[in-house]
Design a protein around this motif. Sequence first.
Motif, short mmCIF file in Angstrom:
data_model
loop_
_atom_site.label_atom_id
_atom_site.label_comp_id
_atom_site.label_asym_id
_atom_site.label_seq_id
_atom_site.Cartn_x
_atom_site.Cartn_y
_atom_site.Cartn_z
N ALA A 8 31.99 52.62 22.69
CA ALA A 8 32.26 53.89 23.65
C ALA A 8 33.25 53.96 24.15
O ALA A 8 34.25 53.32 24.11
CB ALA A 8 30.97 53.69 24.64
N ASN A 9 33.65 55.41 24.74
CA ASN A 9 34.66 55.56 25.53
C ASN A 9 34.41 55.07 27.08
O ASN A 9 33.31 55.13 27.16
CB ASN A 9 35.15 56.83 25.40
CG ASN A 9 34.52 57.84 26.06
OD1 ASN A 9 33.95 57.99 27.09
ND2 ASN A 9 34.23 59.00 25.36
N PRO A 10 35.24 54.80 27.93
CA PRO A 10 34.65 54.26 29.16
C PRO A 10 34.14 55.48 29.84
O PRO A 10 33.29 55.07 30.99
CB PRO A 10 36.34 53.81 29.99
CG PRO A 10 36.93 53.71 28.83
CD PRO A 10 36.58 54.48 27.59
N GLY A 11 34.01 56.66 29.61
CA GLY A 11 33.29 57.61 30.31
C GLY A 11 31.98 57.92 29.93
O GLY A 11 31.05 58.39 30.32
N LEU A 12 31.65 57.05 28.71
CA LEU A 12 30.21 57.16 28.45
C LEU A 12 29.57 58.44 27.85
O LEU A 12 28.53 58.62 27.82
CB LEU A 12 29.20 56.35 29.26
CG LEU A 12 29.32 54.97 29.65
CD1 LEU A 12 28.50 54.56 30.73
CD2 LEU A 12 29.42 54.03 28.39
N LEU A 13 30.41 59.50 27.80
CA LEU A 13 29.89 60.51 27.07
C LEU A 13 30.10 61.14 25.95
O LEU A 13 30.21 62.37 25.51
CB LEU A 13 30.63 61.75 28.40
CG LEU A 13 30.19 61.63 29.72
CD1 LEU A 13 31.16 62.39 30.59
CD2 LEU A 13 28.92 61.46 30.00
N GLY A 14 30.22 60.10 25.07
CA GLY A 14 30.49 60.70 23.62
C GLY A 14 31.92 60.89 23.38
O GLY A 14 32.85 60.48 24.31
N GLY A 15 32.37 61.43 22.36
CA GLY A 15 33.68 61.63 21.96
C GLY A 15 33.63 61.79 20.26
O GLY A 15 32.89 62.37 19.78
N GLY A 16 34.91 60.93 19.75
CA GLY A 16 34.93 61.20 18.39
C GLY A 16 34.38 59.52 17.97
O GLY A 16 34.11 58.95 18.50
N GLY A 17 34.90 59.43 16.61
CA GLY A 17 34.59 58.24 16.11
C GLY A 17 33.13 57.85 16.02
O GLY A 17 32.09 58.61 16.02
N VAL A 18 33.01 56.59 16.17
CA VAL A 18 31.67 55.87 16.19
C VAL A 18 30.73 56.54 17.40
O VAL A 18 29.57 56.75 17.32
CB VAL A 18 31.58 54.46 16.34
CG1 VAL A 18 30.29 53.81 16.71
CG2 VAL A 18 32.07 53.82 14.95
N ASP A 19 31.53 56.55 18.36
CA ASP A 19 30.79 57.08 19.84
C ASP A 19 30.16 58.44 19.63
O ASP A 19 29.10 58.69 19.90
CB ASP A 19 32.01 57.13 21.02
CG ASP A 19 31.16 57.11 22.22
OD1 ASP A 19 30.08 56.86 22.55
OD2 ASP A 19 32.07 57.46 23.07
N GLY A 20 31.17 59.28 19.37
CA GLY A 20 30.53 60.79 18.80
C GLY A 20 29.44 60.75 17.92
O GLY A 20 28.49 61.52 18.00
#
Length: 170
Positions: free
Chosen positions: A22-34
Amino acid sequence: MDLRAVRGDITQADTDVIVNAANPGLLGGGGVDGAIHRAGGPEILAECRAIASRLPGARLPRGQAVATTAGRLPARWVVHTAGPIWSATRDHSAVLRSCYTERLRAADGLGAHSVAFPAISAGVYGWPLDDAARQAVAGVRAASVEHVQEVRFVLFDDRALDAFLAALED
């Protein structure tokens, strides 16, 4: 504990826990997190927003983790961790290893028997892939768990798969 590396889409991993890079903001994004947020649906984002609102600065510290529902994913839970950004001048290897050790312990605390990990920090955070694989395997092997019986490194391409297979052989 059975450790293996497979090529695939982590959002399709049929495990009790999927670990999100995840990114630190926990709100999704790119890559695995998104990908996890898109495939898991709005339930994951809603829980992440609620958790982030209680964190200092609304950010998850690097190396720490939180668990949420898995939404529409085949897993039961998603454990989100913010990996370190690679630096040529500062050694963050211990933080990267702890992303695996502590996430595995968190999954074990949930009663999980199987966990799927991506290659944390090896994408946009710039960690050299071969070393990311070595740190991942070392981190998992260092964890003392009671319930987890299977760990799968689910990797998106052949290059990552080869790096993790080599690290598992060492």
